[in-house]
Design a protein around this motif. Structure first.
Motif, short mmCIF file in Angstrom:
data_model
loop_
_atom_site.label_atom_id
_atom_site.label_comp_id
_atom_site.label_asym_id
_atom_site.label_seq_id
_atom_site.Cartn_x
_atom_site.Cartn_y
_atom_site.Cartn_z
N CYS A 132 7.53 -13.23 -33.90
CA CYS A 132 6.75 -13.31 -32.66
C CYS A 132 7.19 -12.24 -31.67
N ASN A 133 8.50 -12.02 -31.57
CA ASN A 133 8.95 -11.02 -30.61
C ASN A 133 8.58 -9.61 -31.02
N VAL A 134 8.53 -9.36 -32.34
CA VAL A 134 8.01 -8.07 -32.81
C VAL A 134 6.57 -7.88 -32.33
N LEU A 135 5.74 -8.90 -32.52
CA LEU A 135 4.34 -8.81 -32.09
C LEU A 135 4.25 -8.70 -30.57
N GLN A 136 5.11 -9.41 -29.85
CA GLN A 136 5.11 -9.31 -28.39
C GLN A 136 5.53 -7.91 -27.94
N THR A 137 6.51 -7.36 -28.63
CA THR A 137 7.01 -6.03 -28.26
C THR A 137 5.95 -4.95 -28.47
N VAL A 138 5.28 -4.98 -29.61
CA VAL A 138 4.28 -3.93 -29.88
C VAL A 138 3.01 -4.16 -29.08
N SER A 139 2.83 -5.36 -28.51
CA SER A 139 1.62 -5.64 -27.74
C SER A 139 1.55 -4.82 -26.45
N ILE A 140 2.70 -4.32 -25.99
CA ILE A 140 2.69 -3.53 -24.75
C ILE A 140 2.22 -2.10 -24.98
N ILE A 141 2.11 -1.69 -26.25
CA ILE A 141 1.63 -0.34 -26.55
C ILE A 141 0.13 -0.29 -26.31
N GLN A 142 -0.29 0.65 -25.51
CA GLN A 142 -1.71 0.78 -25.18
C GLN A 142 -2.44 1.57 -26.27
N PRO A 143 -3.72 1.27 -26.50
CA PRO A 143 -4.49 2.00 -27.52
C PRO A 143 -4.43 3.51 -27.30
N GLY A 144 -4.14 4.25 -28.36
CA GLY A 144 -4.10 5.71 -28.28
C GLY A 144 -2.76 6.28 -27.87
N GLU A 145 -1.82 5.42 -27.44
CA GLU A 145 -0.51 5.93 -27.01
C GLU A 145 0.30 6.48 -28.17
N VAL A 146 0.28 5.78 -29.28
CA VAL A 146 1.05 6.20 -30.45
C VAL A 146 0.18 6.08 -31.69
#
Length: 541
Positions: free
Chosen positions: A213-227
């Motif tokens: 869950c924390n992996v999914l929470q962590t990557v959720s802050i990445i905005q579309p197109g950022e990486v």
């Protein structure tokens, strides 16, 4: 109270179908294949190769060492390719990982191994004498030994019946029958040791669900197109035995297909900068003290930062002036976060779309609730300071074999009492004001005064002592020790030398002040707060 988006992570986890952390690597092999997963020095390993090595190691652990699902495996290594192989091999074997600082002294290592009930340890060769010295007081039955240069120059000969060489274990494991993880979402994946709120070293029980869950929470802050998943390179100097690096730089990087460049010794800035020159760096994870040290290096401005998208800072408070200087010299924003060992660890993070608020860290990650309460547990309105409580799927199961300590910090309805004093504004942004307890945060590591004081008091020439934290631009906080003496000839340098014999490096005081007497209450209790406030005032805090 800040409210989460409802059950977003639970739905994502159900869609993925992952039931344990090893499935992250299986998914990465399907998505990213032969792309580099981890690099260390001039060596690298692809996702597929990592799975092959991890599978072989899992077979060895189960069939040769005799470990069974649920058994604890300690890892006492710096950042090496062998570390990530061990992590995923242990997960494939269904074991519980016990991350252990390789800089720990014998008493610190003994406590952690004994408390966890670890049956085996993967350890750096130079630490074998330390483990041998405490092994009789633990349940350690087998040592799997590796060297820093094993990946290039594999050593395969052990020197005792209960010792295996790491690279030989991989070779043998490839010939053994397949194994399955046999662990589910609510089984313990990691015992991550922390000082908690009382200073007693305790193992936070982090489940496969907590960490996924924390992996999914962590990557959720990445905005579309950022990486671009599968096409980024992140420099990872923070040690994998630290929960922030374990989740962000290992587990989450596998999920996103990032190539994590492992820095074995971040104090060796020459080597780290050489590693940064070797790669097209797009991301960097660090802490305040590392940023200060890097910017002071004569080769810093020769680095190519044109591809650097952003920098993550976690594990210690970020100094605003340091972040500003970093941006001026690199053009990359430093994004700060907040978390705890007990929360797997990420709780709060800033993003590209987060407005800057000086003194505030950011907002809670998805599916995470925060509230500020008074001493009676009553929620306070926005803007008022009180103790920070957290609730979310990343919150630990509890402390290993310590139900009373668990009950002190976890409420029956799932709130974690952090012991931190904070403020949440009307937009849900968190500011940390102070720590309710006396923990000192040195370069991202929790240092509890009791640990330091216990070690200091082993010296017969010291009568009384108090350890406090003082602001330090490089470390975040440094340790100042106040002492009164039996032996009036004892010097400050001798006291620090004694501490170095007893404590891990980051726990050693930077300053010692000798006094005739230390302040006490009317009942004779040493007044740590008085000395802490005095020390901070002298430091201009």
């Amino acid at each position: 109270m800040s409210s989460p988006e409802s059950c977003v992570v639970a739905r994502q986890l159900a869609e993925l179908g992952h039931t344990n952390l090893y499935h992250l690597l299986e998914q990465a092999c399907r998505d990213y294949g032969d792309k580099p997963a981890f690099s260390c020095g001039a060596d690298s390993v692809s996702f597929i190769a990592l799975r092959e090595h991890a599978d072989a190691f899992a077979r060895y652990l189960r069939h040769e060492v005799g470990l069974q699902p649920g058994d604890r495996l300690a890892i006492q290594l710096p950042n090496l390719l062998q570390y990530v192989v061990t992590i995923f091999g242990a997960l494939k074997a269904g074991l519980v990982i016990v991350n252990t600082n390789p800089q720990y002294t014998a008493p610190e290592t003994r406590h952690q191994f004994s408390d966890a009930g670890a049956r085996a340890v993967v350890v750096l060769d130079k630490l074998v004498p330390l483990v041998r010295g405490i092994q009789a007081d633990t349940q350690i039955e087998h040592l799997i030994v590796t060297s820093v240069d094993d990946w290039r120059n594999p050593q395969e000969q052990g020197d005792a019946a209960d010792v295996s060489r790491f690279m030989k274990a991989l070779a043998v494991g490839r010939t053994l029958p397949e194994v399955e993880p046999e662990r589910g979402l609510d089984d313990i994946a990691v015992l991550q040791y922390t000082g908690g709120t009382t200073g007693v070293s305790k193992g936070a029980m982090l489940t496969h669900r907590n960490l996924l869950c924390n992996v999914l929470q962590t990557v959720s802050i990445i905005q579309p197109g950022e990486v671009q998943y599968g096409n980024e390179t992140r420099v990872s100097p923070l040690p994998l035995y630290h929960i922030f690096a374990f989740t962000a730089n290992c587990l989450a990087s596998v999920f996103t297909g990032f190539n994590s460049v492992l820095i074995t010794n971040p104090r060796d800035l020459d080597s780290m900068i050489a590693d940064m020159k070797r790669h097209r760096v797009t991301l960097l994870t660090g802490i305040n003290s590392l940023f200060v040290s890097l910017m002071a290096h004569p080769e810093f401005d020769s680095l190519d930062f044109s591809h650097l998208k952003w920098v993550n800072s976690g594990g210690a408070p970020l100094n605003v002036a340091v972040a500003e200087r970093w941006f001026e010299r690199t053009g990359a924003v430093v994004r700060e976060g907040f978390g705890m060992t007990e929360t797997s660890p990420v709780v709060v993070a800033s993003t590209a779309n987060t407005p800057y608020k000086e003194g505030f860290i950011g907002q809670a990650v998805v599916d995470t609730e925060m509230k500020i309460v008074d001493d009676n547990g009553n929620e306070l309105p926005s803007g008022e300071a009180g103790e920070l409580w957290i609730r979310g799927p990343q919150v630990m199961l509890g402390y290993w074999q310590r139900p009373e300590a668990t009950a002190e910090v976890l409420t029956t309805d799932g709130w974690l009492k952090t012991g931190d004093i904070g403020v949440i504004d009307e937009d849900g942004f968190l500011k940390l004001v102070d720590r309710k307890k006396d923990m000192i945060l040195v370069s991202g590591f929790n240092v509890y005064p009791n640990d330091v004081e216990d070690a200091v008091m082993r010296h017969p020439g010291i009568r009384e002592c108090v350890a406090v934290g003082v602001p330090d631009e490089r470390k975040g906080e440094a340790i100042k020790l106040y002492v009164s003496l039996h032996d009036r000839n004892l010097t400050e340098a001798e006291i620090i030398a004694h501490c170095r014999e007893q404590l891990t490096g980051y726990k050693v005081p930077s300053f010692v002040e000798i006094r005739e007497d230390l302040p006490k209450s009317t009942v004779g209790k040493l007044l740590r707060r008085v000395l802490r406030d005095e020390a901070r005032a002298q430091a201009g805090a």
